[in-house]
Write a protein that holds these residues in place. Structure first.
Motif, mmCIF file in Angstrom:
data_model
loop_
_atom_site.group_PDB
_atom_site.id
_atom_site.type_symbol
_atom_site.label_atom_id
_atom_site.label_comp_id
_atom_site.label_asym_id
_atom_site.label_seq_id
_atom_site.Cartn_x
_atom_site.Cartn_y
_atom_site.Cartn_z
ATOM 1 N N ASN A 1 60.929 27.002 -61.696
ATOM 2 C CA ASN A 1 60.254 28.185 -62.247
ATOM 3 C C ASN A 1 58.752 27.924 -62.281
ATOM 4 N N GLY A 2 58.000 28.932 -61.852
ATOM 5 C CA GLY A 2 56.542 28.825 -61.926
ATOM 6 C C GLY A 2 55.907 27.983 -60.830
ATOM 7 N N GLY B 1 55.489 28.809 -57.812
ATOM 8 C CA GLY B 1 54.681 29.658 -56.914
ATOM 9 C C GLY B 1 55.471 30.348 -55.815
ATOM 10 N N LYS B 2 56.772 30.344 -55.895
ATOM 11 C CA LYS B 2 57.608 30.921 -54.827
ATOM 12 C C LYS B 2 57.311 32.417 -54.623
ATOM 13 N N SER B 3 57.347 33.175 -55.737
ATOM 14 C CA SER B 3 57.119 34.627 -55.609
ATOM 15 C C SER B 3 55.685 34.900 -55.156
ATOM 16 N N THR B 4 54.748 34.094 -55.645
ATOM 17 C CA THR B 4 53.343 34.275 -55.250
ATOM 18 C C THR B 4 53.199 34.069 -53.741
HETATM 19 N N1 LIG Z 1 50.477 38.744 -61.742
HETATM 20 C C1 LIG Z 1 50.156 37.518 -62.177
HETATM 21 N N2 LIG Z 1 48.982 37.296 -62.794
HETATM 22 C C2 LIG Z 1 48.645 36.076 -63.214
HETATM 23 N N3 LIG Z 1 49.425 34.978 -63.080
HETATM 24 C C3 LIG Z 1 50.618 35.148 -62.493
HETATM 25 C C4 LIG Z 1 51.038 36.417 -62.003
HETATM 26 N N4 LIG Z 1 52.284 36.266 -61.452
HETATM 27 C C5 LIG Z 1 52.589 34.956 -61.595
HETATM 28 N N5 LIG Z 1 51.606 34.281 -62.209
HETATM 29 C C6 LIG Z 1 51.584 32.844 -62.498
HETATM 30 O O1 LIG Z 1 51.696 32.131 -61.279
HETATM 31 C C7 LIG Z 1 52.526 31.001 -61.438
HETATM 32 C C8 LIG Z 1 53.599 31.034 -60.347
HETATM 33 O O2 LIG Z 1 54.410 32.184 -60.545
HETATM 34 P P1 LIG Z 1 55.505 32.626 -59.503
HETATM 35 O O3 LIG Z 1 56.106 33.886 -60.020
HETATM 36 O O4 LIG Z 1 54.922 32.624 -58.150
HETATM 37 O O5 LIG Z 1 56.504 31.409 -59.628
HETATM 38 P P2 LIG Z 1 58.008 31.288 -59.117
HETATM 39 O O6 LIG Z 1 58.121 29.956 -58.474
HETATM 40 O O7 LIG Z 1 58.372 32.469 -58.307
HETATM 41 O O8 LIG Z 1 58.766 31.276 -60.499
HETATM 42 P P3 LIG Z 1 60.247 31.779 -60.924
HETATM 43 O O9 LIG Z 1 61.189 30.770 -60.379
HETATM 44 O O10 LIG Z 1 60.182 31.710 -62.416
HETATM 45 O O11 LIG Z 1 60.458 33.170 -60.393
HETATM 46 C C9 LIG Z 1 53.070 31.055 -62.836
HETATM 47 O O12 LIG Z 1 52.380 30.128 -63.629
HETATM 48 C C10 LIG Z 1 52.800 32.465 -63.301
HETATM 49 O O13 LIG Z 1 52.554 32.497 -64.666
#
Ligand SMILES: Nc1ncnc2c1ncn2[C@@H]1O[C@H](COP(=O)(O)OP(=O)(O)OP(=O)(O)O)[C@@H](O)[C@H]1O
Length: 489
Positions: free
Chosen positions: A36-37, A39-42
């Motif tokens: 989690n967190g 950066g996958k979705s980013t």
């Molecule tokens: N719209 C946003 N504005 C600011 N920070 C963000 C935003 N979206 C995500 N983040 C931050 O970017 C970091 C990575 O988030 P992301 O959603 O890419 O992670 P992830 O690997 O997809 O997580 P998960 O497994 O929980 O879905 C996190 O610390 C999150 O708080």
């Protein structure tokens, strides 16, 4: 198909994705993993063009992503976002039809026969055609997830980006969805890039995996390479063990729960737990034991707590012995899934057992042995393949922790000790007249508590192997001796 070079980006000038480079080929199923967190979705948002990177480049089909108009991009890339619980009052068909927007030409967006055909086709493929007129808010979470997928497919994309596609889907839809995605990558050349939280599904279906750790690539390779025990344990900060999948060459990661503190006191497995009657020898263990066995029931590798060696007459009909034995176990009040069951025509009072102790561990060996059906393994070609009762059954219970290697070596050591005992007793194969090495239906069990001293090996000269060798040899000598005396009487 897709090339990412030195991508860095995030939100409010904070770097979430740091210097990420990779490329994905046409028809590839590419999985993105990470805690989690991480950066996958980013990363997925940047790939789909929703979020502009701070630096680095993304090119699709050899052209920078920036050179495509939104509509052009929508004809190539479709995105299935992480499931949201919001549901507007559109019908399923209307929702799926929105996916055709990118393909509609001109100012008046006329709805063509092809649009209609594709919308029905993707609704069929995702199993939502039967809800075509239902409103989205009337559907379950999993059904809505399938509608979103149908909408993405209606775009007829070349690249499908998925954020946790199996979220909300029950087991059978998870399998259907991933089987379908895999099929489309193979048959239509669709490129799938998907985020997975389930490492096992990712390992089963993806051609390659990318593991993100705090915005950087930790590993990118085949599932078997990326899903390495130490690497996953370190990145996800948890205890995990890797195992082979039972049917296909894919790794499976299993969580190791923290059981300290709620463990009940370990009870020693010794002869006090044995129940011997004319009908069966039974051992009921207070805890589940890790087993490797060739029993009629419970064979292979597993966890079991009931062990039954059942006496059957020499005229026992072996034609459907597995289900007959399972029924017998149920009649005794046990669950066949928790039981290792063997059969023997030997009188059970002729069983031999011994409990042997060493520094830090101990074993209980139980042997029943009838040798009327003895075979010399090196000349067994002359025997028919018919299974007849009349057998040597060996049980070994180890109070200690064994590696898989020690389980296998323990079985080897026991087999060698058994063969030596038969040699010592000059037990002959009645067909060849040579010294027998066993019988045609011998069974073996090694069961360990998996607590206490850890034994890495079980070969003949290891501490475990020494106890097994002695125990099995002595018990086989005694059990064969007793059964021979009975035959003479
Ligand atoms: N719209 C946003 N504005 C600011 N920070 C963000 C935003 N979206 C995500 N983040 C931050 O970017 C970091 C990575 O988030 P992301 O959603 O890419 O992670 P992830 O690997 O997809 O997580 P998960 O497994 O929980 O879905 C996190 O610390 C999150 O708080």
């Amino acid at each position: 198909m897709l090339k990412i070079e030195q991508l860095t980006g995030g939100y409010s000038q904070t770097d979430i994705i740091k210097d990420v480079s990779f490329s994905v080929s046409r028809g590839e199923m590419f999985g993105i993993l990470g805690p989690n967190g991480s950066g996958k979705s980013t990363l997925l948002k940047m790939v789909s063009g929703i979020l502009a990177p701070y630096s680095g480049s993304i090119s699709i089909k050899g052209k920078p992503i920036k050179s495509y108009s939104a509509k052009e991009l929508a004809r190539i890339i479709a995105v299935l976002p992480q499931h949201s619980s919001e549901a507007f009052s559109y019908s399923v068909k209307e929702t799926v039809s929105l996916g055709r927007y990118a393909h509609q030409e001109g100012w008046f967006h006329t709805w063509s026969g092809k649009d209609e055909e594709i919308v029905w086709q993707v609704m069929e493929q995702t199993g939502v055609a039967m809800f075509a007129d239902s409103l989205l808010h009337e559907l379950s979470g999993g059904e809505r997830q399938r509608v979103s997928l149908a909408q993405a497919l209606a775009q007829e994309p070349e690249i499908l980006l998925l954020d946790e596609p199996t979220n909300h889907l029950d087991l059978s839809y998870q399998k259907d969805l991933l089987d379908n995605l895999k099929g489309w990558t193979r048959n239509t050349g669709l490129t799938v890039i998907s985020i997975f939280h389930d490492l096992n599904l990712a390992g089963l279906y993806c051609d390659r995996l990318l593991l993100l750790d705090r915005g950087r690539i930790k590993s990118m390779d085949s599932p078997n390479e990326v899903l390495r025990e130490e690497q996953i344990a370190q990145v996800y900060q948890t205890s995990i063990q890797k195992q082979p999948h039972p049917k296909v060459p894919a790794p499976q990661m299993v969580l190791l729960p923290e059981t300290e503190g709620n463990q009940t006191e370990e009870k020693l497995i010794d002869e006090s737990l044995l129940q011997v009657s004319d009908e069966y020898i039974m051992l009921r263990s207070p805890q589940h034991l890790r087993t490797m066995s060739s029993g009629v029931v419970g064979s292979g590798i597993g966890w079991h707590r009931n062990f039954i060696n059942r006496h059957v007459g020499k005229d026992y009909d072996c034609s459907d012995h597995r289900s007959e034995m399972a029924d017998y176990i149920k009649k005794l009040g046990f669950e066949p899934g928790e039981t290792v069951g063997m059969m023997t025509a030997v009188f059970l009072e002729d069983a031999s057992f011994t409990f042997l102790k060493e520094e830090g561990f101990s074993i209980l060996v139980v042997v029943t042995a009838g040798v009327g059906n003895a075979v010399d393994a090196s000349r067994s070609k002359v025997h028919s393949s018919e299974l007849v009762p009349g057998t040597i059954n060996i049980w070994m219970f180890v109070n200690g922790e064994l590696t898989e290697e020690a389980f296998i070596q323990g079985i080897m050591t026991a087999t060698e000790a058994k063969a030596k005992a038969l040699h010592e007793l000059m037990v002959r194969d009645p067909l060849t007249g040579t010294i027998a090495t066993g019988t045609s239906t011998d069974s073996i069990l090694i069961a360990a508590t998996q607590h206490g001293s850890k034994m890495d090996y079980g070969g003949t000269v290891t501490p475990l192997g020494k106890l097994i060798g002695r125990g099995v040899y002595d018990c086989t000598l005694e059990a064969v001796g007793k059964s021979r005396k009975r035959v003479k009487r």
